[in-house]
Design an enzyme around this catalytic site. Sequence first.
Site, PDB file in Angstrom:
ATOM      1  N   ALA A   1      -8.245   0.403   6.544  1.00  0.00           N
ATOM      2  CA  ALA A   1      -8.304  -1.024   6.867  1.00  0.00           C
ATOM      3  C   ALA A   1      -9.350  -1.354   7.922  1.00  0.00           C
ATOM      4  O   ALA A   1      -9.333  -2.453   8.482  1.00  0.00           O
ATOM      5  CB  ALA A   1      -6.928  -1.498   7.339  1.00  0.00           C
ATOM      6  N   ALA A   2     -10.269  -0.440   8.167  1.00  0.00           N
ATOM      7  CA  ALA A   2     -11.260  -0.665   9.226  1.00  0.00           C
ATOM      8  C   ALA A   2     -12.101  -1.905   8.963  1.00  0.00           C
ATOM      9  O   ALA A   2     -12.394  -2.681   9.877  1.00  0.00           O
ATOM     10  CB  ALA A   2     -12.150   0.559   9.378  1.00  0.00           C
ATOM     11  N   GLY A   3     -12.503  -2.096   7.711  1.00  0.00           N
ATOM     12  CA  GLY A   3     -13.301  -3.268   7.383  1.00  0.00           C
ATOM     13  C   GLY A   3     -12.536  -4.564   7.591  1.00  0.00           C
ATOM     14  O   GLY A   3     -13.120  -5.580   7.992  1.00  0.00           O
ATOM     15  N   ASP A   4     -11.232  -4.543   7.335  1.00  0.00           N
ATOM     16  CA  ASP A   4     -10.419  -5.740   7.538  1.00  0.00           C
ATOM     17  C   ASP A   4     -10.267  -6.042   9.024  1.00  0.00           C
ATOM     18  O   ASP A   4     -10.328  -7.209   9.435  1.00  0.00           O
ATOM     19  CB  ASP A   4      -9.045  -5.558   6.893  1.00  0.00           C
ATOM     20  CG  ASP A   4      -9.136  -5.384   5.392  1.00  0.00           C
ATOM     21  OD1 ASP A   4     -10.080  -5.920   4.788  1.00  0.00           O
ATOM     22  OD2 ASP A   4      -8.266  -4.692   4.821  1.00  0.00           O
TER      23      ASP A   4
ATOM     24  N   ASP B   1      -7.930   7.623   9.502  1.00  0.00           N
ATOM     25  CA  ASP B   1      -7.850   6.922   8.216  1.00  0.00           C
ATOM     26  C   ASP B   1      -8.698   5.660   8.302  1.00  0.00           C
ATOM     27  O   ASP B   1      -8.479   4.807   9.157  1.00  0.00           O
ATOM     28  CB  ASP B   1      -6.388   6.569   7.912  1.00  0.00           C
ATOM     29  CG  ASP B   1      -6.202   5.821   6.602  1.00  0.00           C
ATOM     30  OD1 ASP B   1      -7.178   5.701   5.839  1.00  0.00           O
ATOM     31  OD2 ASP B   1      -5.078   5.353   6.354  1.00  0.00           O
TER      32      ASP B   1
ATOM     33  N   THR C   1     -21.994  -3.650   7.104  1.00  0.00           N
ATOM     34  CA  THR C   1     -21.266  -2.584   7.791  1.00  0.00           C
ATOM     35  C   THR C   1     -21.578  -1.241   7.136  1.00  0.00           C
ATOM     36  O   THR C   1     -21.662  -1.129   5.914  1.00  0.00           O
ATOM     37  CB  THR C   1     -19.753  -2.844   7.754  1.00  0.00           C
ATOM     38  OG1 THR C   1     -19.296  -2.879   6.391  1.00  0.00           O
ATOM     39  CG2 THR C   1     -19.413  -4.174   8.420  1.00  0.00           C
TER      40      THR C   1
ATOM     41  N   GLY D   1      -6.500  -9.703   2.223  1.00  0.00           N
ATOM     42  CA  GLY D   1      -6.117 -10.971   2.832  1.00  0.00           C
ATOM     43  C   GLY D   1      -5.024 -10.805   3.871  1.00  0.00           C
ATOM     44  O   GLY D   1      -5.145 -11.286   5.003  1.00  0.00           O
ATOM     45  N   ALA D   2      -3.945 -10.131   3.488  1.00  0.00           N
ATOM     46  CA  ALA D   2      -2.840  -9.930   4.429  1.00  0.00           C
ATOM     47  C   ALA D   2      -3.288  -9.116   5.633  1.00  0.00           C
ATOM     48  O   ALA D   2      -2.922  -9.412   6.775  1.00  0.00           O
ATOM     49  CB  ALA D   2      -1.681  -9.244   3.716  1.00  0.00           C
TER      50      ALA D   2
ATOM     51  N   ASP E   1       0.838  -1.198   0.000  1.00  0.00           N
ATOM     52  CA  ASP E   1       0.000   0.000   0.000  1.00  0.00           C
ATOM     53  C   ASP E   1       0.874   1.251   0.000  1.00  0.00           C
ATOM     54  O   ASP E   1       1.720   1.424   0.889  1.00  0.00           O
ATOM     55  CB  ASP E   1      -0.906   0.035   1.238  1.00  0.00           C
ATOM     56  CG  ASP E   1      -2.040  -0.971   1.170  1.00  0.00           C
ATOM     57  OD1 ASP E   1      -2.154  -1.658   0.133  1.00  0.00           O
ATOM     58  OD2 ASP E   1      -2.799  -1.068   2.148  1.00  0.00           O
TER      59      ASP E   1
END
Length: 298
Positions: free
Chosen positions: A242-245, A239, A212, A43-44, A15
């Site tokens: 990556a909140a959903g992850d 930011d 969500t 995934g990571a 990223d």
Amino acid sequence: MAQTRVAVVGSANMDLVAMAPALPRPGETMLGTDFVMVPGGKGANQAVAAVRAGASCAFLGAIGSDAFGVTLRARITAAGVDTSHLRVVYGASGVALVMVNAQGENAIVVTPGANDALLGLTEEELATVRAADVLVAQLEIPVQTVTAAAVAARDAGTTVILNAAPARDLPPELLAAVDLLVVNEGEAQALAGRGREEPRALLDLTPRAVLTLGGAGAWYVDRDGTEVHVPAVPVDVVDSTAAGDAFTAALAVGWGEGREVVDAVRWASAAGAACVRKLGASVALPQRAEIDELYAPA
């Protein structure tokens, strides 16, 4: 309490994240305020988030033979994820170009690179899926690979959580193997033709679903008639990348540990809130103590 064993099949990207006062319009050049380069890919991210939430996690994915691939493997391994099934393919790794404005909103362009080469799973990889308590998958890799993992998990009694992002047509064989679907409003609209006004429309696809809605919280619905709104945890947003992850991984860990699914959604909401307080993707994924700090049981 036994440690939850999570297997994640999905993407790994580097990223490249730029902060700016606003997201640039087409043709506009804007001066940014900050830049970070961090490992990402849904995934990571979810694999690292699962470990930080308290699980053991094996990651099945693919990286390129470039410098980004070397860095990705090193960073994901250092986070405590089992990367013994992380393939290296000749060529470029996946890359995500992320722009974040002062309100924490983002715009992202992803080039899949090596992720597109993750075609099929070996018997050893399928054995890893079958040995897990929970399989977590997304759709940034070929859908046939996700389907193979989900079917193997279902046949072994492993719980299957599908984060259907980005939205795409889902084969019936995959849907039949999914225990819980996690989508945001745009993905729900694409898959079921309904958003926040009718979360139960997702039950045409899956026996359980979580919708969500960012700052508006999340809905949990199931075919037993449950329909629960879980409010978002109020925090200052830096930011949201990556909140959903963080949410999906914590949901998998919490449910795998034996929490009631609605309580696992509440714990996952706390994980998402903890994540948005920091800049970047994998570097912002919260530790278990940070999740517990924000968690508010019903």
